[in-house]
Enzyme design. Structure first.
Site, PDB file in Angstrom:
ATOM      1  N   ARG A 177      -3.020  -5.591   6.359  1.00  0.00           N
ATOM      2  CA  ARG A 177      -3.558  -4.243   7.126  1.00  0.00           C
ATOM      3  C   ARG A 177      -4.647  -3.268   7.042  1.00  0.00           C
ATOM      4  O   ARG A 177      -5.896  -3.088   8.125  1.00  0.00           O
ATOM      5  CB  ARG A 177      -2.054  -4.011   7.717  1.00  0.00           C
ATOM      6  CG  ARG A 177      -1.042  -4.696   8.249  1.00  0.00           C
ATOM      7  CD  ARG A 177      -0.101  -4.661   7.968  1.00  0.00           C
ATOM      8  NE  ARG A 177       0.264  -3.690   9.310  1.00  0.00           N
ATOM      9  CZ  ARG A 177       1.190  -2.857   8.844  1.00  0.00           C
ATOM     10  NH1 ARG A 177       2.214  -2.538   8.419  1.00  0.00           N
ATOM     11  NH2 ARG A 177       1.185  -1.710  10.131  1.00  0.00           N
ATOM     12  N   CYS A 237       0.731   5.993   7.816  1.00  0.00           N
ATOM     13  CA  CYS A 237       0.961   4.408   7.674  1.00  0.00           C
ATOM     14  C   CYS A 237       1.156   3.956   9.303  1.00  0.00           C
ATOM     15  O   CYS A 237      -0.177   3.915  10.197  1.00  0.00           O
ATOM     16  CB  CYS A 237       2.997   3.944   7.513  1.00  0.00           C
ATOM     17  SG  CYS A 237       3.730   4.975   8.371  1.00  0.00           S
TER      18      CYS A 237
END
Length: 279
Positions: A177, A237
């Site tokens: 990611r 995050c």
């Protein structure tokens, strides 16, 4: 009270009137199950649910953003939390969202708070008791919030860091990611990262047994991406949850506590004016 407590410690302390236990779990949008069903299926005796999607800013479309001090105080007081409470957060997954509860309490001035090492999986693995069904209604009390602004960063702060340098941004998302080679769990959100950010996947904070790694191992993990105890750190995050796991890991490693970018990648990626890096 330590920032991380063992299952043995919790078992010994259970039942003391000042100790409150909360399930602070969350599920990704593409993940089966949900925290409420998980709680009803089995929770630590006496625990209640600490829902970060409720104890949140309801005026934004971003998920579980920090609420105002007034809203936070009202909602945690309704859960029975006072300024004299000792609080332990645990997670149905082990170590994912419980540090978000730990960080939020500290953000609003409450330091008598800890994360259960290994969470519910460790508790159940040891054959300790669980309850099913709903928790009994709490006895409401009063909590007085003392907001600590230095623990929180917003989009404007991160734009300045990216443009001017200074603090080190560390992203907790999985490497794919972060690199832009794997999709985000939120539909329509591109993957990638902020310019200049480093990557410490949240999966690296705990060992194979699900318990948080030793201070020496954590220190080496963070030092490898440039943490030196002098340069300030901001953790990020997907939506501000596992960034708190990195914060806990940094504190356990003996480094200064970082600030959290609450909007994290979700906010950054949705802004048309921000640069998204892939590799």
């Amino acid at each position: 009270m330590h920032n991380v407590v063992s299952t043995e410690w919790l078992a010994d302390e259970m039942g003391k009137p000042d100790l409150l236990i909360f399930d602070c779990s969350t599920y990704l949008p593409n993940e089966p199950g949900n925290k409420k069903d998980g709680f009803r299926a089995g929770h630590i005796p006496g625990a209640r649910l600490f829902d970060i999607d409720v104890i949140a800013d309801t005026e934004t479309e971003l998920p579980h953003m920090v609420p105002t001090a007034g809203r936070f105080a009202k909602l945690v007081g309704a859960l029975g939390i006072s300024n004299a409470s000792r609080i332990v957060f645990y997670d149905q997954h082990g170590l994912r969202a419980s540090p978000r509860g730990w960080w939020m309490m500290r953000l609003f001035g409450h330091d008598q708070v800890a994360v259960l090492d290994g969470g519910l999986p460790a508790w159940k693995r040891e054959g300790r008791p669980v309850e099913t069904g709903e928790a009994p209604a709490p006895t409401p009390t009063t909590f007085v919030a003392d907001f600590r602004a230095e623990k929180l960063r917003g989009i404007g702060d991160i734009k300045r860091i990216v443009a001017q340098g200074g603090p080190l941004i560390i992203d907790a998302r999985a490497k794919g990611r972060f690199d832009g080679t794997a999709p985000e769990p939120r539909a329509g959100l591109p993957s990638g990262h902020m310019p200049g950010a480093a990557n410490v996947p949240v999966s690296e904070i705990a060992g194979p047994d699900g318990l948080i790694k030793s201070p020496d191992a954590l220190r080496a993990l963070f030092a490898a991406v440039g943490v030196d105890g002098v340069r300030p750190v901001v953790t990020s995050c997907g939506s501000g949850v596992t960034a708190c796991v990195l914060a806990l890991g940094l504190v356990e490693a003996g480094f200064p506590e970082p600030a959290i970018y609450d909007g994290s990648w979700t906010e950054w990626a949705l802004r048309p004016e921000t640069e998204k890096v892939t590799r």
